[in-house]
Design an enzyme around this catalytic site. Structure first.
Site, PDB file in Angstrom:
ATOM      1  N   GLU A  78       0.803  -1.215   0.000  1.00 57.57           N
ATOM      2  CA  GLU A  78       0.000   0.000   0.000  1.00 57.57           C
ATOM      3  C   GLU A  78       0.829   1.253   0.000  1.00 57.57           C
ATOM      4  O   GLU A  78       0.511   2.193   0.720  1.00 57.57           O
ATOM      5  CB  GLU A  78      -0.815   0.057   1.289  1.00 57.57           C
ATOM      6  CG  GLU A  78      -1.969  -0.812   1.254  1.00 57.57           C
ATOM      7  CD  GLU A  78      -2.790  -0.563   2.457  1.00 57.57           C
ATOM      8  OE1 GLU A  78      -2.224  -0.472   3.539  1.00 57.57           O
ATOM      9  OE2 GLU A  78      -3.977  -0.456   2.287  1.00 57.57           O
ATOM     10  N   GLU A 104      -6.417  -7.267  -0.792  1.00 61.40           N
ATOM     11  CA  GLU A 104      -7.044  -7.222   0.534  1.00 61.40           C
ATOM     12  C   GLU A 104      -8.467  -6.759   0.311  1.00 61.40           C
ATOM     13  O   GLU A 104      -8.675  -5.616  -0.109  1.00 61.40           O
ATOM     14  CB  GLU A 104      -6.356  -6.215   1.457  1.00 61.40           C
ATOM     15  CG  GLU A 104      -5.014  -6.637   1.970  1.00 61.40           C
ATOM     16  CD  GLU A 104      -4.359  -5.549   2.827  1.00 61.40           C
ATOM     17  OE1 GLU A 104      -5.065  -4.692   3.383  1.00 61.40           O
ATOM     18  OE2 GLU A 104      -3.122  -5.567   2.906  1.00 61.40           O
TER      19      GLU A 104
END
Ligand code: IPT
Length: 984
Positions: free
Chosen positions: A201, A290
């Site tokens: 991320e 995710e």
């Protein structure tokens, strides 16, 4: 195979040999191959991909993965248990984040032994046949201390997650260590790793050169599997250009992280993934690395049962099926097993339990959502045309209320219709119709029954689908799975109880026979299509069709609750063959030989089962014991009963136990000898926290990173000094207490407190005064935005005397102490997050075998209010017989909100931080392995009073559930005792 789009000479070369999967051609982003030509990263063809899916060993698959953190279950034997549960739920993937700080207490020092043995995590996945998405960091986030960075990294002057010599060296140091395991465990070496994430991320303050550096390092160390990146939402970071990866993907948490209003839900789910993907990386499978599988809960939050309600099975239906409708074919659910952020693992926001409201709960138990995920996963693995679809807009009614996505397989006529409410959170019950076009004609379905969407539901309807020897025209019930059992085929379909369903199958003759005991079933045959209508029962109804189809067909029509308890484990005999069994709480595995299927699994009560036995199979065993079967009908359905034998479980009643007590804050006494403590003499810091006074009072700068911290300041008295001004800096849920010359001055949340008007009273005008400050810390911030936030200090930004003009003359001499040994851990087995700086921790009072004979005998709940820090010790026995899984916990029962905090040590392991004043957690999981479930255990509780005094409430042992189980063997974790402790 047809190739469309712009083809370069490279892709033509692929096309020419397209039947051979193994072509190591470096993919180029310009190549768009809409019809599924394989791409590879040029390093291996064992993991390839096309526009739809990954292909492992040439075989396309839906990667149905879930997140699991080995460090959140400090008992390697249980990793196999969790992987078996993933397998049972038909996951074929697991995503592991590796936690740098967990392995590195000090720069240059690494540990991969004991509970840190990552090889055992890889083995657990491999042995159960689960593919691994490996996410080595360096940064991982994950609600961990420093987002997974080691504490020592905060001392780095240069920014982390950026391309600079200092950070590059640190990242490379870590990767050198973890890559040894990663490289050896790749699929190319016979291991389970199929994908390799490059950082996590990294979506704010990005630096492509840093990403390139990491990629180069992985490559140099021998990583061959495709690289991936998990963007914080569909933003396109590192999808193209410098730093880009082989298969870009993103994450998504539509329900957010506030579980206090669990049924609120947002109005909409994302319907823009498809367009975004098309624009961004349409030549790769759509990947969500995710997707929300639960939520974390903060200190003082509503608690995990509420998160479980928020991200429940309905959420799984609506949101996950929306992902599939959008085109997602790689999906990892964060978390699928959350576990425990034991000791100092968590970042400040969150408490010890990381249950996450996940599919598999913290003590390893099944939830309805787990079963729902299984329904989806098994469908996705069974119905292969779903893997290779293109989106279309179907014709349907009620379009303002009901959203229907159409997915058409590019290889076969099969089409899918995914129905959900336009308003995601709608609770309405709506009837609707869809116009379908099949090779058998056009129909408006349902034709003679009702198709409804009742509230937060989503359905995947399958049409024009050839399975086994059958041809399904359409089904308004959802498919779980189907299986050829020899003489006939079996298909299991489901919907909520009492909903009507329609199932239409092609038949050769108009006179096929339908046999069933259920009188809600009606059948009609015309134009070679046999159409059944029925009501979904409470339970599962067999409907048998003979005469018209090539092979006879057994349709098992299940109500939703019944469907949840159908299991279809692979038989391990024939590739893709599944055994069908209904009833048990958990079915871990099935092994078939000529006449027997051997099932393993867990039950929580005496359980009636149904099995569908393939031709030739006459017997089944359950956990090695044969099960008496009764033939239910002539169609291969047998019933039996799995007898639950109540075990004789024993454990100590802690309210009856003898406890030992000792007061434990000698640091507040002016006479206390702190000569061995570290002198706080730094005048500058690399922390991002600005300081007001010197010396620097940030514990990390002196090598102390975890848990409680002591600071002792000495100053010479004077009548001018009126008091002092202190400002503490630490994370959420931290607290501090101040003492002057052994007197309690107060307990506070972090921030400033001015202690005034102490001259002539508490401050001695002559001689030395001693301030003792105890800071209860809760870990370091993460670095989500790559903005150095993890370098925030834990300590004091300000400590100055009041009433004096010249602070340099009237300064305070400070000493600091944290865990024994600092970065040179006194207890490397339990590692860097187990102990902090309480006197009892430094002196091994938490360890098994500490001699506490001369401590005072007390009962718990405590009868006395105790000031400062108190320690309580006892031992307890647990006896759980073999063949049972009885996850245990320790629960605090105290209705007061007195401000005290505790550390819970079981056999020396810090299994939880408790905040009596904070909540919500009162129950602490003690995993088998840490807990000796057949013998003696040592319990030590350190109580830190933030108020002047605290009285520890009731403490009890409590099982979560009793399962007669095929739990894999769990060895006791090495728990060194007091005798092995290095003394300071
Ligand atoms: C996402 C992180 O990638 C993951 O590590 C974890 O912290 C998760 O959040 C929350 O539990 S970040 C996402 C919220 C943008």
């Amino acid at each position: 195979m047809l190739f469309k789009g712009v083809l370069t000479s490279i892709s033509l070369a692929i096309a020419a040999v397209t039947t051979v999967v193994a072509v190591p051609v470096k993919k180029t982003l310009e190549v768009r191959d809409d019809e599924g030509g394989d791409q590879t990263n040029g390093l291996t063809d064992l993991v390839a991909w096309d526009t739809h899916t990954l292909k492992i060993n040439g075989e396309p698959l839906f990667l149905f993965s879930g997140e699991f953190h080995y460090y959140r279950l400090p008992s390697p034997g249980l990793w196999t248990d969790i992987m078996e549960k993933f397998k049972a739920l038909d996951y074929n993937g697991v995503s592991f984040y590796f936690f740098w700080g967990y392995h590195s207490p000090k720069k240059g020092v690494y540990d991969f032994t004991g509970i840190r043995d990552v090889q055992k995590a890889f083995d657990a996945a491999k042995n159960t046949g689960i593919h691994v998405i490996s996410r080595a960091g360096p940064y991982i986030n994950a609600e961990l201390d420093s987002g997974g960075f080691p504490s020592w990294l905060a001392q780095m002057q240069s920014p982390a997650r950026k391309y600079n010599p200092e950070n590059n060296a640190a990242s490379e140091e870590w990767l050198t260590e973890i890559d040894k395991y990663m490289v050896a465990n790749q699929i190319t070496k016979g291991g389970p790793i199929i994908l390799n994430q490059v950082d996590n991320e990294f979506s704010y303050n990005t630096d492509p050169k840093y990403m390139e550096m990491l990629k180069a390092k992985f490559l140099k160390d021998g990583m061959e599997v495709p690289t991936i990146f998990n963007d914080a939402g569909p933003n396109g970071n590192f999808a193209k250009g410098p730093g880009s990866v082989d298969i870009y993907g993103w994450d998504q948490y539509p329900a957010g992280f506030d579980c206090s209003n669990p049924l609120a839900w947002p109005n909409n789910r994302s319907t823009t993934f498809r367009d975004f993907h098309e624009r961004t990386n349409g030549d790769q499978p759509m990947a969500i690395y995710e997707f929300q599988g639960g939520a974390f809960d903060p200190w003082g939050g509503p608690g995990y049962p509420e998160c479980y309600k928020m991200v429940n099975e309905q959420y799984a239906k609506v949101y996950y099926k929306n992902n599939y409708a959008q085109g997602v074919r790689i999906q990892s659910l964060y978390m699928t097993y959350g576990g425990t952020s034991w000791g100092g693992l968590p970042k400040p926001t969150v408490y010890t339990s990381y249950d996450y409201g996940a599919a598999i709960s913290e003590p390893g138990l099944m939830t309805t959502k787990a079963y729902e995920n299984k329904l989806q996963a098994t469908f996705l693995h069974t119905v292969k045309p779903f893997l290779t679809t293109k989106h279309f807009d179907p014709e349907s009614d009620k379009r303002d209320i009901i959203l229907i996505d159409g997915l058409a397989d590019v290889n076969t006529p099969t089409k899918f219709y995914i129905a959900q409410h336009q308003l995601t959170k709608s609770e309405d019950k709506d009837e609707f119709h869809i116009n379908i076009k099949t090779t058998d004609g056009k129909f408006e379905i349902p034709r003679s029954s009702k198709l409804i969407l009742n509230g937060r539901d989503a359905k995947i309807l399958t049409t024009d689908y050839a399975f086994n020897s059958q041809h399904l025209v359409y089904s308004t019930s959802e498919i779980f799975t189907h299986q050829d059992v020899g003489s006939h085929d079996v298909i299991i379909v489901y919907a909520y109880e009492n909903e009507e369903g329609e199932f239409a199958i092609k038949v050769k003759k108009d006179k096929s026979q339908v046999e069933t005991d259920d009188d809600s079933v009606k059948s009609e045959t015309s134009d070679g299509i046999l159409q059944l209508t029925y009501k979904h029962p409470n339970g599962t109804t067999p409907v048998y069709i003979s005469g018209g189809t090539e092979k006879e067909l057994l349709i098992l029509v299940a109500g939703y609750d019944s469907a949840l308890r159908w299991w279809a484990p692979y038989t391990e005999e024939k590739k893709g063959e599944r055994a069908l069994i209904h009833g048990p709480y958990l079915v871990r595995s099935a092994k078939k030989d000529e006449s027997t299927i051997a099932f393993t699994g867990d039950i929580d009560e005496t359980t009636d089962i149904q099995v569908v036995l393939p031709d030739g199979v006459k017997f089944i065993t359950w956990n090695g014991e044969s099960v008496k079967l009764t033939k239910q009908d002539k169609h291969g359905i047998y019933t039996g009963t799995l007898e639950f034998k109540k075990p004789d479980i024993k454990f100590t009643d802690l309210t009856e136990a003898t406890w030992k007590y000792k007061a434990a804050s000698p640091e507040t006494d002016p006479e206390f000898d702190d000569s061995e403590w570290v002198t706080a003499d730094h005048l500058s810091t690399n922390s991002t926290t600005p300081y007001d006074t010197q010396p620097i009072l940030y514990a990390d700068d002196y090598g102390f990173h975890t848990g409680c911290l002591w600071f002792r300041g000495k100053f010479n008295g004077s009548s001018e000094i009126t008091g002092f001004n202190i400002t503490a800096h630490s994370g959420d849920a931290s607290a501090w207490t101040a003492y002057l010359n052994n007197e309690y001055l107060g307990g506070f949340d972090v921030g400033n407190h001015a202690f005034t008007d102490l001259n002539g009273t508490k401050i001695k005008a002559d001689g030395e005064n001693v301030i003792s400050l105890l800071l209860w810390t809760t870990g370091h911030e993460d670095d989500f935005s790559a903005d150095e936030n993890f370098k925030q200090a834990r300590g004091f930004t300000q400590a100055e005397l009041l009433g004096v003009y010249n602070q340099t003359i009237w300064s305070i001499d400070w000493k600091v102490q944290g865990n024994l040994g600092g970065e040179d851990l006194a207890d490397p087995v339990r590692g860097p997050y187990n102990e902090g700086g309480l006197y009892g921790e430094r002196n091994g009072w938490h360890l098994p075998g500490f001699p506490d004979d001369d401590w005072e005998d007390v009962n718990i709940p405590e009868s006395k209010n105790r000031t400062g820090v108190s320690w309580y010790r006892t031992t307890f026995d647990v006896n759980i017989p073999d063949g049972y899984d009885v996850p245990m916990s320790l629960r605090y029962k105290d209705d007061t909100k007195t401000r005290y905090r505790t550390l819970l040590f079981v056999n020396g392991w810090n299994m939880g931080r408790y905040g009596n004043d904070l909540g919500p957690q009162t129950q602490y999981y003690l995993p088998k392995g840490i807990l000796n479930t057949q013998g003696k255990n040592t319990l030590a509780i350190g109580v830190v009073a933030i108020d002047e005094a605290a009285q520890l409430g009731e403490v009890v042992l409590e099982p979560y559930k009793v399962l007669q189980a095929a739990l894999p063997e769990v060895e006791l974790v090495d728990s060194p005792g007091y005798d092995t402790r290095q003394q300071s």
